[in-house]
Every structure is written in C-alpha cells, then in structure tokens.
Design an enzyme around this catalytic site. Structure first.
Site, PDB file in Angstrom:
ATOM      1  N   GLY A  60       0.817  -1.212   0.000  1.00 34.06           N
ATOM      2  CA  GLY A  60       0.000   0.000   0.000  1.00 34.06           C
ATOM      3  C   GLY A  60       0.846   1.255   0.000  1.00 34.06           C
ATOM      4  O   GLY A  60       0.604   2.190  -0.774  1.00 34.06           O
ATOM      5  N   CYS A  87       3.763  -8.644   2.148  1.00 37.93           N
ATOM      6  CA  CYS A  87       3.429  -9.377   0.922  1.00 37.93           C
ATOM      7  C   CYS A  87       4.674  -9.932   0.247  1.00 37.93           C
ATOM      8  O   CYS A  87       4.753 -11.122  -0.042  1.00 37.93           O
ATOM      9  CB  CYS A  87       2.665  -8.455  -0.018  1.00 37.93           C
ATOM     10  SG  CYS A  87       2.349  -9.189  -1.611  1.00 37.93           S
ATOM     11  N   CYS A  92       2.570 -13.124   0.799  1.00 37.93           N
ATOM     12  CA  CYS A  92       2.045 -13.668  -0.463  1.00 37.93           C
ATOM     13  C   CYS A  92       3.115 -14.264  -1.373  1.00 37.93           C
ATOM     14  O   CYS A  92       2.959 -15.391  -1.858  1.00 37.93           O
ATOM     15  CB  CYS A  92       1.333 -12.570  -1.245  1.00 37.93           C
ATOM     16  SG  CYS A  92       0.258 -11.559  -0.239  1.00 37.93           S
ATOM     17  N   LYS A  95       5.090 -17.361   0.025  1.00 43.58           N
ATOM     18  CA  LYS A  95       4.086 -18.423   0.245  1.00 43.58           C
ATOM     19  C   LYS A  95       3.652 -19.055  -1.068  1.00 43.58           C
ATOM     20  O   LYS A  95       3.628 -20.263  -1.231  1.00 43.58           O
ATOM     21  CB  LYS A  95       2.898 -17.792   0.989  1.00 43.58           C
ATOM     22  CG  LYS A  95       1.683 -18.619   1.228  1.00 43.58           C
ATOM     23  CD  LYS A  95       0.652 -18.628   0.141  1.00 43.58           C
ATOM     24  CE  LYS A  95       0.202 -17.312  -0.385  1.00 43.58           C
ATOM     25  NZ  LYS A  95      -0.596 -16.502   0.471  1.00 43.58           N
ATOM     26  N   LYS A  96       3.320 -18.206  -2.051  1.00 43.66           N
ATOM     27  CA  LYS A  96       2.809 -18.752  -3.313  1.00 43.66           C
ATOM     28  C   LYS A  96       3.902 -19.543  -4.017  1.00 43.66           C
ATOM     29  O   LYS A  96       3.653 -20.576  -4.625  1.00 43.66           O
ATOM     30  CB  LYS A  96       2.300 -17.610  -4.193  1.00 43.66           C
ATOM     31  CG  LYS A  96       1.712 -18.070  -5.509  1.00 43.66           C
ATOM     32  CD  LYS A  96       0.211 -17.965  -5.569  1.00 43.66           C
ATOM     33  CE  LYS A  96      -0.389 -18.821  -6.668  1.00 43.66           C
ATOM     34  NZ  LYS A  96      -1.027 -18.113  -7.738  1.00 43.66           N
ATOM     35  N   GLY A 216      -7.792 -19.971  10.108  1.00 38.29           N
ATOM     36  CA  GLY A 216      -7.991 -18.953   9.071  1.00 38.29           C
ATOM     37  C   GLY A 216      -7.053 -19.152   7.892  1.00 38.29           C
ATOM     38  O   GLY A 216      -6.474 -20.221   7.706  1.00 38.29           O
ATOM     39  N   TYR A 217      -6.922 -18.066   7.101  1.00 41.19           N
ATOM     40  CA  TYR A 217      -6.099 -18.117   5.887  1.00 41.19           C
ATOM     41  C   TYR A 217      -4.706 -18.715   6.143  1.00 41.19           C
ATOM     42  O   TYR A 217      -4.273 -19.635   5.469  1.00 41.19           O
ATOM     43  CB  TYR A 217      -5.835 -16.699   5.388  1.00 41.19           C
ATOM     44  CG  TYR A 217      -6.912 -15.997   4.624  1.00 41.19           C
ATOM     45  CD1 TYR A 217      -6.884 -15.954   3.235  1.00 41.19           C
ATOM     46  CD2 TYR A 217      -7.925 -15.309   5.276  1.00 41.19           C
ATOM     47  CE1 TYR A 217      -7.826 -15.247   2.513  1.00 41.19           C
ATOM     48  CE2 TYR A 217      -8.875 -14.598   4.569  1.00 41.19           C
ATOM     49  CZ  TYR A 217      -8.821 -14.569   3.186  1.00 41.19           C
ATOM     50  OH  TYR A 217      -9.757 -13.868   2.481  1.00 41.19           O
ATOM     51  N   ILE A 218      -4.000 -18.103   7.119  1.00 39.71           N
ATOM     52  CA  ILE A 218      -2.580 -18.438   7.251  1.00 39.71           C
ATOM     53  C   ILE A 218      -2.398 -19.847   7.796  1.00 39.71           C
ATOM     54  O   ILE A 218      -1.561 -20.611   7.299  1.00 39.71           O
ATOM     55  CB  ILE A 218      -1.867 -17.404   8.154  1.00 39.71           C
ATOM     56  CG1 ILE A 218      -1.919 -16.025   7.476  1.00 39.71           C
ATOM     57  CG2 ILE A 218      -0.430 -17.810   8.432  1.00 39.71           C
ATOM     58  CD1 ILE A 218      -1.289 -14.894   8.282  1.00 39.71           C
ATOM     59  N   GLU A 221      -3.118 -22.275   4.982  1.00 42.43           N
ATOM     60  CA  GLU A 221      -2.063 -22.267   3.948  1.00 42.43           C
ATOM     61  C   GLU A 221      -0.784 -22.923   4.464  1.00 42.43           C
ATOM     62  O   GLU A 221      -0.164 -23.733   3.769  1.00 42.43           O
ATOM     63  CB  GLU A 221      -1.766 -20.826   3.510  1.00 42.43           C
ATOM     64  CG  GLU A 221      -2.901 -20.225   2.690  1.00 42.43           C
ATOM     65  CD  GLU A 221      -2.625 -18.807   2.207  1.00 42.43           C
ATOM     66  OE1 GLU A 221      -3.276 -18.380   1.247  1.00 42.43           O
ATOM     67  OE2 GLU A 221      -1.756 -18.123   2.788  1.00 42.43           O
ATOM     68  N   GLY A 307      -4.558 -14.521  13.681  1.00 46.40           N
ATOM     69  CA  GLY A 307      -4.925 -13.157  13.323  1.00 46.40           C
ATOM     70  C   GLY A 307      -3.710 -12.243  13.362  1.00 46.40           C
ATOM     71  O   GLY A 307      -2.631 -12.643  13.798  1.00 46.40           O
ATOM     72  N   THR A 357      -3.501  -7.554  -0.017  1.00 43.14           N
ATOM     73  CA  THR A 357      -2.586  -6.673  -0.738  1.00 43.14           C
ATOM     74  C   THR A 357      -3.293  -5.762  -1.752  1.00 43.14           C
ATOM     75  O   THR A 357      -3.082  -4.548  -1.733  1.00 43.14           O
ATOM     76  CB  THR A 357      -1.509  -7.530  -1.445  1.00 43.14           C
ATOM     77  OG1 THR A 357      -0.784  -8.220  -0.437  1.00 43.14           O
ATOM     78  CG2 THR A 357      -0.558  -6.697  -2.274  1.00 43.14           C
ATOM     79  N   ALA A 387      -8.532 -15.489  -2.181  1.00 41.75           N
ATOM     80  CA  ALA A 387      -8.111 -16.877  -2.394  1.00 41.75           C
ATOM     81  C   ALA A 387      -7.336 -17.377  -1.193  1.00 41.75           C
ATOM     82  O   ALA A 387      -6.715 -16.594  -0.473  1.00 41.75           O
ATOM     83  CB  ALA A 387      -7.239 -16.967  -3.640  1.00 41.75           C
ATOM     84  N   HIS A 486     -13.337 -25.480 -23.740  1.00 43.15           N
ATOM     85  CA  HIS A 486     -13.075 -26.864 -23.392  1.00 43.15           C
ATOM     86  C   HIS A 486     -11.690 -27.273 -23.850  1.00 43.15           C
ATOM     87  O   HIS A 486     -11.269 -26.858 -24.920  1.00 43.15           O
ATOM     88  CB  HIS A 486     -14.133 -27.743 -24.086  1.00 43.15           C
ATOM     89  CG  HIS A 486     -13.975 -29.193 -23.748  1.00 43.15           C
ATOM     90  ND1 HIS A 486     -14.306 -29.707 -22.521  1.00 43.15           N
ATOM     91  CD2 HIS A 486     -13.505 -30.227 -24.492  1.00 43.15           C
ATOM     92  CE1 HIS A 486     -14.058 -31.013 -22.515  1.00 43.15           C
ATOM     93  NE2 HIS A 486     -13.575 -31.351 -23.708  1.00 43.15           N
ATOM     94  N   GLU A 491     -14.931 -24.235 -17.314  1.00 41.14           N
ATOM     95  CA  GLU A 491     -16.155 -24.529 -18.067  1.00 41.14           C
ATOM     96  C   GLU A 491     -17.255 -25.106 -17.164  1.00 41.14           C
ATOM     97  O   GLU A 491     -18.427 -25.065 -17.511  1.00 41.14           O
ATOM     98  CB  GLU A 491     -15.878 -25.474 -19.234  1.00 41.14           C
ATOM     99  CG  GLU A 491     -15.512 -26.884 -18.833  1.00 41.14           C
ATOM    100  CD  GLU A 491     -15.220 -27.778 -20.048  1.00 41.14           C
ATOM    101  OE1 GLU A 491     -16.070 -27.833 -20.954  1.00 41.14           O
ATOM    102  OE2 GLU A 491     -14.148 -28.407 -20.067  1.00 41.14           O
TER     103      GLU A 491
END
Ligand code: NDP
Length: 495
Positions: A60, A87, A92, A95-96, A216-218, A221, A307, A357, A387, A486, A491
């Site tokens: 940010g 991030c 992010c 992690k990704k 939660g998220y973290i 993941e 959190g 982010t 996500a 396809h 789809e």
C-alpha cells in the site's frame, strides 16, 4: 498536463504549505539515487519539508508513494525493514512460490514415482529468496525512477506532528500511515515458544512435525504447504470448521481434502498451554465436548496463526489525537482520513480493513490521486475476490450461502445454490482422486449470481475474472448461454 496543487485542506499537525515549486517525477528521476540513512551522531535536528511522507514500504505504501510522486509531489517513504512489506518478504510472494514447488512435487511424485521426485525445502527456499531479492531491488529501482526518496529508519510523530527519523525531522503537508500488521501472539502460558508465519520463510530446513494453531487463511495455507514438504501437521482449530468467512460447503470439502493428504485436524479445540520437554514442544488443549480433559499434541515446532494486529505502537499517534479501534487499527473516514485530518491510513493498519494486498494498493493509489491530482475512481470494495493458497486452492467472490440468506432477511427460499463436484483433468493425469468443488449462490427470483466459491488449483485465477462478471450483474441465464471453453475447469461454471 499541468499538475494541480495539493489540497490546502488541513488541520494540524504542523502541516504547512511549502513554497518550493513542486517537481514532476520525470525531472526528479534524472537525479542520482538518494537513499538516506539518518545518522545518529547529528546533534541538531534538521527540518526537511515534504508534500507526502509515507511510513511503511509495504504494498500500500509503495503504491501510494509512487502514485503521489507521479503527480509531482515531493514524497518521502520511510521503512524500517525491507521494501515490499509483508506481501513481498514474508507473505504472499514466498508463500505462493513454496506452494508452486510443493504442488508440482505432488504431481511429479505421482507421475515420476521412480525418481522419487519430491520438492526439497532447502532448494525451494533458495529460489524463493532469489525472487524476494529481485523484487526488493525492483521496488527500489521503480521508486527511485519515480523520484521517491527512501529513508531507512524508524519513524514516529513528535508533539508538533512532525515526523522524526533518527536525528532528522520532516515537516509534512500530508501523512499516510501504511505500517501494516504483525501476527497476534498466542495468549497462553508458553506462548513465547510459538513461531509465526513470518519465521517460516527464514527456515533452512523444515521440522519433522508441527502443530499449527488457527483455522484462518494463514493456518490453512501453512498446514497445507508444510505437509506437502513432508512435515507431519496437526491443525488445532477453535471452531467446528475451517475458514469461518468462506462458504461452508467449500470449507467442509477443504477439510476433507487436507485430511486425505495427511493433515490431522482437531476441531473445537482451545489451546491452554505450550511447553517444552525432551526436545519437543507440547501443546495442551481442551475440546468443547470434553472441557475437563486436557489433551496434548507433541511436535517439533508450533506455529500460531490467530490473526494479525496493526503496527501502530511507537508512532505517537494517540498523543496527537488519532483515534484507534479496540484492536489498535487506525479509524478513518471514507477518504482514509484519521481523526487528525492530515494523517491518513490504509491497508492492514487501518481499522476494519480487509487484510489483502490489492485492497491496500487500491486504497493507496486512490488516496495519492485524491490528494495530489484530485481525480481517480475508487475500487469496488464490496466484491473483493479472495483466495486461500492451500492445495486444493480456494477462490471466492461475493456472498456465501449463509450471507445471502441473511441478506434476504433469513428467507432461505430466496436463495438458490448450484454445486458441482468433479475430478479435473490435471488430477486425473496425476492419478489423483481429489475432487474440485464449484458452488454458485443465486438470487432465486432474478437468477442473479450473488457469490462464487471454488475449490481447485485454478480457482484463484478463475475467480479474479469472475469478479468482473459478478460486479456487472451476471445471471444464471448468462452462464447458460456463454460458450464454455473446453477442456478447462472453468467450463464447469457454464452451460
Ligand atoms: P484469520 O483472521 O484469517 O484467522 C484467525 C484464526 O485464528 C481464526 O480461525 C480464529 O478463530 C483463530 N483464533 C483467534 N484467536 C485464537 C486463539 N486465541 N486460539 C486459537 N485460535 C484463535 O487470521 P490469519 O492470521 O490466518 O490471517 C490474517 C489475515 O491475513 C487474514 O484475515 C487475511 O486477510 C490475510 N491473509 C490473506 C491471505 C490471502 O489472501 N491468501 C493469506 C494470508 C493472510 P475464530 O474464528 O474462532 O476467531
């Protein structure tokens, strides 16, 4: 195009219009790189003037600083740690990347069982660190090119509302606090023995076993990524489900998928203590159905992801009259102004904000446009796609079924859902039985799509585009009459 002057709107602190003509970014960028490290031995504080001081070089802060500089503002960005914030450095991006490594490994280890082709943590973390370093350098270069001065140091406000960094003082016209958030410590005896997701990215090797606390998220993941790197994972969740803010069908499908991959999930648990004995950690917990009986999980490491709390301590905000909420988040109005008008806040340190982010980036850019160019469309923060990068991944936008029913005044017959479960080609290729789950929530009368909730490796990519359709009011009839592509997993949303 002539740049307009920044708004003269101000109330303290020490916010003064500057008489120096503002330079355009292109003029500034020709100058040599200025990266200031305030020196401690300076005796007398020098006062610098700036149009915009941004504290915190996370997503940010960087976005706001660059945008303001592009409008010709004289910008100083202060960061005490690495450029890029959570991030880039401990969120992010690493992690990704770890998730990719582990994801490929799971396919390869099935197809290439004879090679034993497993992703190795040590190798993965080297590649992650290389990318993080590349991003740090690239952020720095782009800030320099935009004409933003970078100062390294800890910023705080003095009682005049000037910003003090080391022995130097900056007198800003406007300030943005974009200091982000950090993990909430586990509030039980032995909580100091517990690690956080920040630390994971510094590990050179993984522990043999880990107890992850949170749902939660973290927590999800980390449990998913670490288990794919061969760590034995126990996930201790306070609720009776994962991911409380996501649709219940998707959360249930994910719990099944994680369990099938070997993560041991303990629902309705209250962690009461963490201790160390015989070289391992012991996590004591009780379960809702038997609160009198203390149970334990033994693990080489313990990670809490319960959190995140705003980084506002030591800034001196409260002394200036900046109001915080009960979690320490900075209260702002719709224009991100705090109770002290010249001080703004965006991102994870702002009260009640989504810790995402792109939300911080959109807020930062909008604010910089408004302060220094008087234009800009604010993003739609109602339909924010989100996500969870576990395996399988989750992507969601819009209302969950429960939220849609609540929005319909509790009338469940006003909400219709469609759910599809299938095994993707990718998983079939890998010989995996893992199901993908797509759930759509509709207004039963109009057919308008209210929410989309997907579980599949491709879910985050699909949901990003679907967010546009949702904002434009996509209906069931549109989905039925749009040609599917396809063979894709997307789809399954059509026809
Ligand atoms: P979340 O708010 O997502 O989840 C916190 C979890 O911890 C909840 O399950 C909560 O349970 C539980 N919890 C809270 N206190 C305790 C406690 N004392 N003991 C046990 N469990 C507890 O927080 P995270 O830390 O996972 O993530 C922080 C934020 O970062 C997220 O909200 C998200 O916005 C952002 N993020 C986004 C990502 C992404 O976009 N992919 C990735 C990572 C983070 P309960 O529900 O009962 O309160």
């Amino acid at each position: 195009m002539t740049k307009r002057q920044a708004s003269p709107e101000t109330t303290t602190p020490a916010v003064q219009a500057t008489s120096r003509p503002r330079r355009r970014a292109s003029e500034v960028s020709a100058e040599p790189v200025v990266e200031r490290v305030p020196r401690k031995r300076d005796v007398r504080a020098k006062v610098r003037e700036a149009d915009f001081v941004v504290i915190g070089a996370g997503s940010g802060g960087v976005a706001a600083a660059r945008r303001a500089a592009s409008h010709g503002a004289r910008v100083i960005l202060v960061e005490r740690d690495a450029i890029g914030g959570t991030c880039v450095n401990r969120g992010c991006v690493p992690k990704k990347m770890l998730s990719y490594g582990a994801g490929w490994a799971s396919i390869l280890s099935t197809c290439l069982a004879h090679t034993g082709g497993k992703e190795d943590w040590r190798d993965a973390i080297v590649r992650v660190n290389a990318e993080v370093a590349r991003l740090n350098a690239s952020y720095k270069q782009r800030l320099n090119e935009a004409g933003v001065e970078i100062w390294h140091g800890e910023a705080s406000f003095n009682d005049r509302g000037d910003i003090v960094v080391g022995n130097e003082v900056i007198r800003p016209r406007k300030v943005l606090v974009a200091t982000g958030a950090r993990p909430v410590p586990l509030p039980v005896p032995g909580g100091e023995l517990v690690t956080s997701s920040d630390d994971v990215f510094t590990w050179q090797t993984v522990p043999a076993s880990i107890a992850v606390i949170g749902g939660g998220y973290i927590a999800v993941e980390m449990a998913s990524i670490l288990s794919r790197y061969g760590v034995k994972v126990d996930l201790l969740v306070r609720e009776d489900r994962l991911l409380k803010r996501f649709d219940h069908d998707i959360a249930a499908a994910l719990a099944e998928a994680l369990t099938a991959k070997g993560v041991r999930i303990h629902f309705r648990t209250e962690v009461t203590m963490v201790s160390q004995s015989n070289g391992a950690n012991e996590v004591c917990y009780t379960q809702e159905n038997n609160p009198g009986r203390t149970q334990t999980v033994r693990a080489q490491a313990v990670l809490a992801a319960i959190g995140r709390q705003p980084n506002v301590e030591g800034l001196g905000l409260e002394a200036l009259g900046v109001k915080l909420d009960e979690h320490g988040g900075i209260r702002v109005d719709r224009q991100f102004r705090s109770s002290v008008r010249a001080i703004h806040a965006i991102g994870d340190c702002m009260a009640g904000n989504l810790h995402l982010t792109p939300v911080a980036v959109a807020q930062g850019r909008w604010l910089a446009d408004r302060l220094f160019d008087k234009r800009g469309d604010i993003a739609d923060f109602d339909a924010v796609p989100t996500a969870v990068f576990c395996e399988p991944a989750i992507g969601a936008v819009g209302l969950t079924e429960a939220e849609a029913i609540e929005a319909a005044g509790g009338k469940a017959d006003r909400v219709r859902t469609e759910i599809r479960r299938f095994v993707s080609l990718e998983n079939r290729f890998g010989g995996l039985a893992q199901q993908s789950v797509f759930k759509l929530v509709f207004n039963a009368r109009s057919g308008r799509v209210l929410g989309a909730h997907l579980m599949d490796g491709a879910a985050p990519e699909i949901i990003q585009t679907f967010a546009v359709a949702l904002r434009l009011g996509v209906k069931a009839s549109h989905l039925k009459t749009t040609m599917p592509l396809h063979p894709t997993v997307a789809e399954e949303l059509f026809g």
